[in-house]
Design a protein around this motif. Structure first.
Motif, PDB file in Angstrom:
ATOM      1  N   GLU A 218       0.966  -1.360  -0.322  1.00 17.85           N
ATOM      2  CA  GLU A 218       0.427  -0.388  -0.253  1.00 17.85           C
ATOM      3  C   GLU A 218       1.043   1.500  -0.107  1.00 17.85           C
ATOM      4  O   GLU A 218       2.040   1.705   0.443  1.00 17.85           O
ATOM      5  CB  GLU A 218      -0.666  -0.088   1.042  1.00 17.85           C
ATOM      6  CG  GLU A 218      -1.765  -1.080   1.026  1.00 17.85           C
ATOM      7  CD  GLU A 218      -2.567  -1.420   2.799  1.00 17.85           C
ATOM      8  OE1 GLU A 218      -2.580  -0.365   3.247  1.00 17.85           O
ATOM      9  OE2 GLU A 218      -2.974  -2.279   2.980  1.00 17.85           O
ATOM     10  N   HIS A 220       1.216   5.258   0.282  1.00 15.34           N
ATOM     11  CA  HIS A 220       0.761   6.537   0.822  1.00 15.34           C
ATOM     12  C   HIS A 220       1.615   7.789   0.667  1.00 15.34           C
ATOM     13  O   HIS A 220       2.735   7.791   0.480  1.00 15.34           O
ATOM     14  CB  HIS A 220       0.174   6.283   2.602  1.00 15.34           C
ATOM     15  CG  HIS A 220      -0.559   5.439   2.595  1.00 15.34           C
ATOM     16  ND1 HIS A 220      -2.406   5.593   2.093  1.00 15.34           N
ATOM     17  CD2 HIS A 220      -1.194   4.357   3.343  1.00 15.34           C
ATOM     18  CE1 HIS A 220      -2.862   5.310   2.057  1.00 15.34           C
ATOM     19  NE2 HIS A 220      -2.313   4.446   3.323  1.00 15.34           N
ATOM     20  N   ASP A 221       0.761   9.155   0.263  1.00 11.67           N
ATOM     21  CA  ASP A 221       1.829   9.902   0.922  1.00 11.67           C
ATOM     22  C   ASP A 221       0.840  11.148   1.706  1.00 11.67           C
ATOM     23  O   ASP A 221       0.009  10.831   2.318  1.00 11.67           O
ATOM     24  CB  ASP A 221       2.164  11.049  -0.712  1.00 11.67           C
ATOM     25  CG  ASP A 221       3.901  11.823  -0.583  1.00 11.67           C
ATOM     26  OD1 ASP A 221       4.294  10.785  -1.317  1.00 11.67           O
ATOM     27  OD2 ASP A 221       3.726  12.988  -0.088  1.00 11.67           O
ATOM     28  N   THR A 222       1.540  12.105   1.383  1.00 12.20           N
ATOM     29  CA  THR A 222       0.967  13.505   3.179  1.00 12.20           C
ATOM     30  C   THR A 222      -0.346  13.163   2.438  1.00 12.20           C
ATOM     31  O   THR A 222      -1.358  13.376   3.257  1.00 12.20           O
ATOM     32  CB  THR A 222       1.520  14.658   2.605  1.00 12.20           C
ATOM     33  OG1 THR A 222       1.561  15.457   1.628  1.00 12.20           O
ATOM     34  CG2 THR A 222       2.650  14.115   3.818  1.00 12.20           C
ATOM     35  N   ASP A 223      -1.114  13.188   1.233  1.00 10.35           N
ATOM     36  CA  ASP A 223      -2.266  13.648   0.460  1.00 10.35           C
ATOM     37  C   ASP A 223      -3.474  13.344   1.049  1.00 10.35           C
ATOM     38  O   ASP A 223      -3.674  13.143   1.107  1.00 10.35           O
ATOM     39  CB  ASP A 223      -2.355  13.353  -0.806  1.00 10.35           C
ATOM     40  CG  ASP A 223      -1.885  12.399  -1.400  1.00 10.35           C
ATOM     41  OD1 ASP A 223      -1.243  11.860  -1.517  1.00 10.35           O
ATOM     42  OD2 ASP A 223      -2.306  13.011  -2.617  1.00 10.35           O
ATOM     43  N   THR A 224      -2.647  11.664   1.348  1.00  9.28           N
ATOM     44  CA  THR A 224      -4.258  10.679   1.762  1.00  9.28           C
ATOM     45  C   THR A 224      -3.357   9.642   3.447  1.00  9.28           C
ATOM     46  O   THR A 224      -4.087   8.768   3.337  1.00  9.28           O
ATOM     47  CB  THR A 224      -3.223   9.337   0.418  1.00  9.28           C
ATOM     48  OG1 THR A 224      -2.069   8.987   0.959  1.00  9.28           O
ATOM     49  CG2 THR A 224      -3.994   9.206  -1.253  1.00  9.28           C
ATOM     50  N   PHE A 225      -2.292   9.763   3.970  1.00  9.36           N
ATOM     51  CA  PHE A 225      -1.609   9.858   4.802  1.00  9.36           C
ATOM     52  C   PHE A 225      -0.993  11.223   6.041  1.00  9.36           C
ATOM     53  O   PHE A 225       0.425  10.481   4.964  1.00  9.36           O
ATOM     54  CB  PHE A 225      -1.816   8.238   5.034  1.00  9.36           C
ATOM     55  CG  PHE A 225      -1.728   7.334   6.506  1.00  9.36           C
ATOM     56  CD1 PHE A 225      -0.171   7.801   7.425  1.00  9.36           C
ATOM     57  CD2 PHE A 225      -1.976   6.673   6.586  1.00  9.36           C
ATOM     58  CE1 PHE A 225      -0.641   7.771   8.962  1.00  9.36           C
ATOM     59  CE2 PHE A 225      -2.112   5.877   7.748  1.00  9.36           C
ATOM     60  CZ  PHE A 225      -1.401   6.550   8.727  1.00  9.36           C
ATOM     61  N   ASP A 226      -0.979  11.644   6.986  1.00  7.00           N
ATOM     62  CA  ASP A 226      -0.284  12.211   6.741  1.00  7.00           C
ATOM     63  C   ASP A 226       0.574  11.398   8.030  1.00  7.00           C
ATOM     64  O   ASP A 226      -0.390  11.848   9.924  1.00  7.00           O
ATOM     65  CB  ASP A 226      -0.507  13.953   7.964  1.00  7.00           C
ATOM     66  CG  ASP A 226       0.291  14.700   7.884  1.00  7.00           C
ATOM     67  OD1 ASP A 226       1.619  14.834   8.037  1.00  7.00           O
ATOM     68  OD2 ASP A 226      -0.090  16.114   8.764  1.00  7.00           O
ATOM     69  N   ALA A 232      -4.523   9.967  12.151  1.00  8.50           N
ATOM     70  CA  ALA A 232      -4.519   8.699  11.367  1.00  8.50           C
ATOM     71  C   ALA A 232      -4.183   7.221  11.179  1.00  8.50           C
ATOM     72  O   ALA A 232      -4.882   6.830  10.069  1.00  8.50           O
ATOM     73  CB  ALA A 232      -3.716   9.912   9.924  1.00  8.50           C
TER      74      ALA A 232
END
Length: 475
Positions: A218, A220-226, A232
């Motif tokens: 999976e 993620h970047d900050t737009d989907t998981f900070d 979060a």
């Protein structure tokens, strides 16, 4: 009692990797008996993993002949008997060479067995009132149940010699209809979560996973998981995850010296890393974290992993603080790097642009190190994971000559065929003074011997640079 008293605590390895049988000392007299059913320190000394049980379950089997399984579940188990006796059968349902291996034995209160995740478990009660108890290291959930896999108790390929014929046993309707081994689904690996997937290293990690057909990743970047947002992490069943790769970081070295930049750097590089460290510790997740040579002051010509922190600026301070948090995670790989080059804008692409346009360029001639290419870094990460290397900190850069940024810029200008007179050498102090920039360590070179001893040999950065330049100049 049919079982043996006063045995020495010892362990027996089986033909299934990781499946361990324990002989337990049981102390008895005319009143009954006592045993240490699970003793973490003593059993770890004999090879039991520190598997971190979170739940204790008991199965009461009213009559002789009750038969259960074969179920492979997404957690490790430690199984023992409180009363009665069982015949147990275990089948390896993990993907790999040992898939389909079978081990059978009898367990009574003086014997126990450790069953790794993905090994199918089954048993037959050999006495009325048999009490079967087990520790597991993950909480049951509907999401966990979706990962179960099964094989049929009666599969002739397994050739399990049940003491009580199955047609005379008590079985559930579900167990009657489980698939044969040839149709059984191997247990899926635990999931891997990658943070910073849009950055240079994150993109290289994704390419590696795709090229090697790795499953259950999976991104993620900050737009989907900070990672700095504590909320979060809520609502996620972290027991489903085995690895977290943290390629997320605040890396704006100069902006980190400003009031707003300082806050942002501490949020991502310290608070965010602290959140990851907590989750990984609580759920026995392996954490891979990327650090920087900027945790040092550059006074040593070649930095070793154990050198004490001495950061010169805010960015280095936050990376050092994050490293200290990661070092407390029992299962961690901390890869320290420098001068990272990969997909996207970086020093090399900036020099290509200036050289192509015939513009003036400057690069320090008194800051020394080696380039790190993200594909090489991704290879090192997966090498450590795949080989089960010792947890800890590893330096990772390209191998080869130690040079200055000016030397690297000169190579780029030559490859482009640009006028070398447009390239001017400056100094770290001069750059900081003229641009009100952060101080930078002068010696950024990292000792690679620990990583090489673990079996990974980084590529020569000059060879990697030549390949990189060919691709960039062909665009």
């Amino acid at each position: 009692m049919a079982f043996e008293f006063e045995k020495e605590l010892k362990v027996e390895k089986t033909n299934i990797p990781g499946l361990l049988v324990f002989d337990l000392p049981v102390h008895g007299d005319n009143r009954g008996w006592f045993k240490e059913n699970w003793q973490r320190a003593k059993m770890m000394g004999l090879g039991l993993p520190d598997f971190g049980p979170v739940q204790n379950n008991i199965s009461y089997n009213a009559t002789k002949g009750v038969t259960r399984g074969i179920h492979a579940e997404p957690w490790d188990k430690y199984i023992s008997i409180a009363a009665g006796e069982i015949f147990g059968a275990w089948v390896d349902l993990r993907p790999g060479e040992s898939f389909g291996q079978v081990f059978t034995t009898r367990l009574d209160p003086s014997r126990a067995i450790y069953v790794p995740r993905g090994v199918g478990n089954s048993f037959q009660a050999l006495q009325d009132g048999t009490v079967y108890t087990y520790l597991v290291n993950a909480h049951w959930s509907l999401e966990q149940k979706k990962t179960y896999t099964f094989v049929n108790l009666a599969d002739p390929e397994l050739n399990i010699q049940w003491p009580i014929p199955l047609e005379e046993s008590e079985r559930s309707e579900a167990d009657l209809h489980h698939p044969m081994l040839k149709d059984a689904k191997p247990m899926s690996p635990k999931r891997t979560m990658v943070f910073g997937c849009k950055g240079k290293l994150g993109r290289a990690i994704r390419r590696y996973a795709d090229e090697h057909q790795l499953q259950d990743f999976e991104y993620h970047d900050t737009d989907t998981f900070d990672i700095a947002d504590s909320h979060a992490y809520e609502g996620i069943d972290w027991d489903l995850y085995g690895t977290i790769i943290n390629a997320a970081a605040y890396t704006a070295v100069d902006t980190a010296e400003t009031p707003e930049g300082r806050k942002a750097a501490w949020q991502t590089n310290v608070k965010g890393v602290g959140n990851l460290a907590r989750v990984c510790t609580e759920h026995r997740i392996t954490l891979i974290h990327i650090s920087s040579d900027y945790v040092f002051d550059g006074s040593q010509e070649l930095h070793k992993e154990e050198e004490e922190f001495a950061p010169l600026g805010v960015y280095g301070q936050t990376k050092a603080a994050g490293d200290a948090l990661v070092e407390n995670v029992p299962q961690h790989y901390l890869l320290r790097s420098s001068w990272v080059i990969g997909e996207g804008r970086n020093f090399v692409t900036r020099m290509i642009g200036l050289a192509n346009n015939g513009e003036h360029a400057e690069a320090p001639s008194d800051q020394f190190g080696r380039l790190t290419f993200t594909e090489d870094m991704a290879g090192a990460i997966f090498h450590l994971l795949d080989t089960g290397a010792a947890f800890g900190t590893y330096n990772m850069t390209g191998s080869g000559r130690i040079v200055s940024w000016y030397d690297i810029a000169s190579i780029v200008f030559a490859a482009v065929g640009a006028d070398g007179s447009n390239l001017v050498a400056n100094s770290v102090a001069e750059y900081a003074r003229e641009h009100h920039a952060a101080l930078r360590p002068r010696n950024c070179s990292l000792d690679l011997s620990k990583l090489e001893a673990a079996g990974y040999h980084p590529k020569d950065w000059e060879e990697s640079l030549a390949t990189y330049l060919t691709k960039e100049l062909d665009k």
